[in-house]
Design an enzyme around this catalytic site. Structure first.
Site, short mmCIF file in Angstrom:
data_model
loop_
_atom_site.label_atom_id
_atom_site.label_comp_id
_atom_site.label_asym_id
_atom_site.label_seq_id
_atom_site.Cartn_x
_atom_site.Cartn_y
_atom_site.Cartn_z
N LYS A 116 158.29 40.84 9.19
CA LYS A 116 159.26 40.92 10.30
C LYS A 116 159.62 39.53 10.85
O LYS A 116 158.90 38.55 10.61
CB LYS A 116 158.68 41.82 11.40
CG LYS A 116 158.52 43.28 10.94
CD LYS A 116 158.23 44.21 12.11
CE LYS A 116 158.17 45.66 11.65
NZ LYS A 116 158.07 46.61 12.79
N HIS A 174 156.36 45.63 8.23
CA HIS A 174 156.64 47.05 8.01
C HIS A 174 156.18 47.41 6.61
O HIS A 174 156.30 46.59 5.69
CB HIS A 174 158.15 47.32 8.14
CG HIS A 174 158.54 48.66 7.58
ND1 HIS A 174 158.45 49.83 8.31
CD2 HIS A 174 158.99 49.02 6.35
CE1 HIS A 174 158.84 50.84 7.55
NE2 HIS A 174 159.17 50.37 6.36
#
Ligand code: CMP
Length: 151
Positions: free
Chosen positions: A15, A121
């Protein structure tokens, strides 16, 4: 003989907070020392609408807009890993969604800042992994990554 072809694949996205904090290398290293095979990797910056599409499954959730704003705020690094049981093994090494609740030495515990900026993620199922891999790597299945793994 083909070895890795039949192995489970999953998608990970480092991220924007991890990228801006200089943690790309540390995070990739964790995958390497855990013997994951990395099949593809790309740095990109999502538009807000691309982030909305990627996280469409969460569109009714109250955190959706903030999450998509954050995920489009800077570059991300998407990569595909494979291994036996890759989805579950990856979820174990990345840890709980909320870094405050993540186990010691998991990626989110080490590098997550808060529940949105939780460092990385990863796909939550084999089915989701297929569509998420396709999102970042269109034609992934048609490209011949497999030939690198002939014994
Ligand atoms: P991620 O694995 O990227 O999938 C969806 C993201 O939504 C999740 O990690 C979190 O960063 C973010 N999120 C924010 N609030 C919540 C919440 N209450 N429950 C689950 N995910 C959340």
């Amino acid at each position: 003989m083909f070895r890795k072809v039949a192995m489970e694949k999953t998608l990970c996205v480092i991220k924007p907070n991890s990228v801006s904090e200089g943690n790309i290398g540390e995070i990739i290293r964790i995958f390497e020392i855990n013997y994951f095979e990395i099949l593809a990797m790309k740095m990109t910056k999502l538009t807000k609408s691309q982030a909305e599409k990627f996280y469409e499954i969460h569109k009714e959730r109250p955190f959706y807009d903030d999450l998509c704003t954050f995920m489009s705020s800077g570059p991300v690094v998407a990569f595909v890993v494979c291994d036996d049981d890759a989805v579950e093994r990856v979820r174990k090494i990345i840890g709980h969604t909320n870094p405050e609740e993540a186990a010691d030495n998991t990626i989110r515990k080490l590098y997550g800042d808060n529940i949105d900026e939780n460092a990385i993620h990863a796909s939550d199922s084999v089915k989701t992994a297929q569509s998420e891999i396709e999102f970042f790597f269109p034609n992934f299945e048609q490209e011949s990554f497999e030939t690198d793994y002939i014994d």
